[in-house]
Motif scaffolding. Structure first.
Motif, PDB file in Angstrom:
ATOM      1  N   GLU A  26      -3.629  -6.331   4.709  1.00  0.00           N
ATOM      2  CA  GLU A  26      -5.021  -6.506   4.286  1.00  0.00           C
ATOM      3  C   GLU A  26      -5.288  -5.791   2.956  1.00  0.00           C
ATOM      4  O   GLU A  26      -4.536  -4.918   2.544  1.00  0.00           O
ATOM      5  CB  GLU A  26      -5.970  -5.959   5.360  1.00  0.00           C
ATOM      6  N   ASP A  27      -6.385  -6.220   2.308  1.00  0.00           N
ATOM      7  CA  ASP A  27      -6.843  -5.575   1.063  1.00  0.00           C
ATOM      8  C   ASP A  27      -5.736  -5.525   0.017  1.00  0.00           C
ATOM      9  O   ASP A  27      -5.486  -4.505  -0.618  1.00  0.00           O
ATOM     10  CB  ASP A  27      -7.367  -4.152   1.352  1.00  0.00           C
ATOM     11  N   ARG A  28      -5.111  -6.660  -0.187  1.00  0.00           N
ATOM     12  CA  ARG A  28      -3.967  -6.715  -1.096  1.00  0.00           C
ATOM     13  C   ARG A  28      -4.405  -6.681  -2.563  1.00  0.00           C
ATOM     14  O   ARG A  28      -5.426  -7.240  -2.930  1.00  0.00           O
ATOM     15  CB  ARG A  28      -3.149  -7.979  -0.837  1.00  0.00           C
ATOM     16  N   GLU A  29      -3.563  -6.041  -3.363  1.00  0.00           N
ATOM     17  CA  GLU A  29      -3.803  -5.978  -4.806  1.00  0.00           C
ATOM     18  C   GLU A  29      -2.462  -5.961  -5.518  1.00  0.00           C
ATOM     19  O   GLU A  29      -1.570  -5.197  -5.144  1.00  0.00           O
ATOM     20  CB  GLU A  29      -4.602  -4.714  -5.148  1.00  0.00           C
ATOM     21  N   GLY A  42      -1.169  -3.194  -0.080  1.00  0.00           N
ATOM     22  CA  GLY A  42      -2.264  -3.397   0.838  1.00  0.00           C
ATOM     23  C   GLY A  42      -2.136  -2.477   2.025  1.00  0.00           C
ATOM     24  O   GLY A  42      -1.234  -1.644   2.095  1.00  0.00           O
TER      25      GLY A  42
END
Length: 288
Positions: A26-29, A42
């Motif tokens: 989740e919340d990948r960058e 993430g």
């Protein structure tokens, strides 16, 4: 200095393997190294782990080189190579997962008039990660997991009666799966301070003439999905080392008045000019 999250580096060779792992993060960058390497960072939900995910392409030498660069950049606590493989045992089914207890590099040897004298090279997996995997799969009724050595070779094995298949049976008889990158990643982790490393592979074919038919039926996607699920379960069990959170090298920052500040312990020239070396100690060094 603020404490950063511990990082688990997860590597794949193929896009479908990357996609299977990515679905859990989740919340990948995306982050790009100055040399061009890319990772997505993430969060693995309900764990302290930050995941750094990278797709390296095919081959053990490539995996070794790029894994070394990623380790030096990201300073992970654990390294995984995750994806699909051909099964070498009759009791392995498509979709089963092989957790590598050790990784063989199968091409080492000396050719003599009497034939090839095999010089086996093997790297054991991390005991801590293997134990976490054994614990994790007990709670995964939809996964058939096997703890076996994994063979790495620069070959796609699609003929169980071939010379190379016979070579593996005679010299690496306990290997449960064959793939193309695991030994490279394991070697890179070993040479970087014996970093915890584990190869996890889903069985997508039986390393025989039926490989193309199995691939066309979606076996690779199933195998990658199962291997990714086991990897995430391992990290749910495995705890980061205390007092050794990762710390990436931070770029220098501009300070007030043109001075240069480096992190917490800093040099601040306040607009002045200094020509010459600077020698100093951090507070931690002075207290030793």
């Amino acid at each position: 200095m603020p404490k950063t999250q511990p990082t688990a580096l997860i590597l794949t060779a193929l896009p479908l393997e990357y996609t299977a792992v990515r679905a859990h993060v989740e919340d990948r960058e995306e982050h790009v190294h100055s040399g061009g390497l890319r990772v997505e960072k993430g969060q693995l939900p309900n764990t302290p782990w930050q995941i750094a995910l990278s797709e390296l392409g095919v081959g053990a030498e490539r995996a070794a080189s790029l894994t070394t660069q990623l380790i030096n950049w990201l300073h992970p606590q654990a390294v995984f190579f995750v994806g699909v493989a051909g099964g070498l045992k009759d009791d392995l089914e498509i979709g089963d997962v092989v957790v590598g207890t050790q990784v063989y590099e199968i091409h080492g040897g000396k050719q003599t008039p009497e034939g090839l004298l095999v010089r086996p090279r093997a790297l054991p997996s991390s005991l801590a990660l293997e134990q976490a995997a054994r614990s994790a799969v007990r709670d995964m009724p939809d996964v058939r997991a096997h703890f076996l050595p994994i063979a790495t070779g620069d070959i796609v094995l699609a003929d169980s009666e071939s010379e190379i298949a016979d070579f593996i049976r005679r010299n690496y008889n306990d290997a449960g799966a064959i793939e193309m990158e695991g030994s490279g990643a394991a070697q890179a982790a070993h040479l970087n301070g014996q970093l915890d490393a584990l190869v996890i592979r889903g069985i997508s074919d039986h390393a025989d003439a039926g490989k193309s038919k199995a691939d066309a039926a979606g076996s690779q996607q199933l195998a990658a999905k199962q291997a990714a699920a086991v990897t995430m379960a391992v990290l749910t069990k495995h705890r980061p080392r205390e007092g050794s959170a990762d710390s990436e090298e931070r770029p220098q920052e501009r300070g007030e008045g043109g001075g240069t500040t480096y992190g917490g312990d800093h040099i601040d020239f306040r607009g002045g000019t200094f020509y010459g070396p600077v020698t100093g100690k951090t507070d931690r060094q002075q207290q030793r």
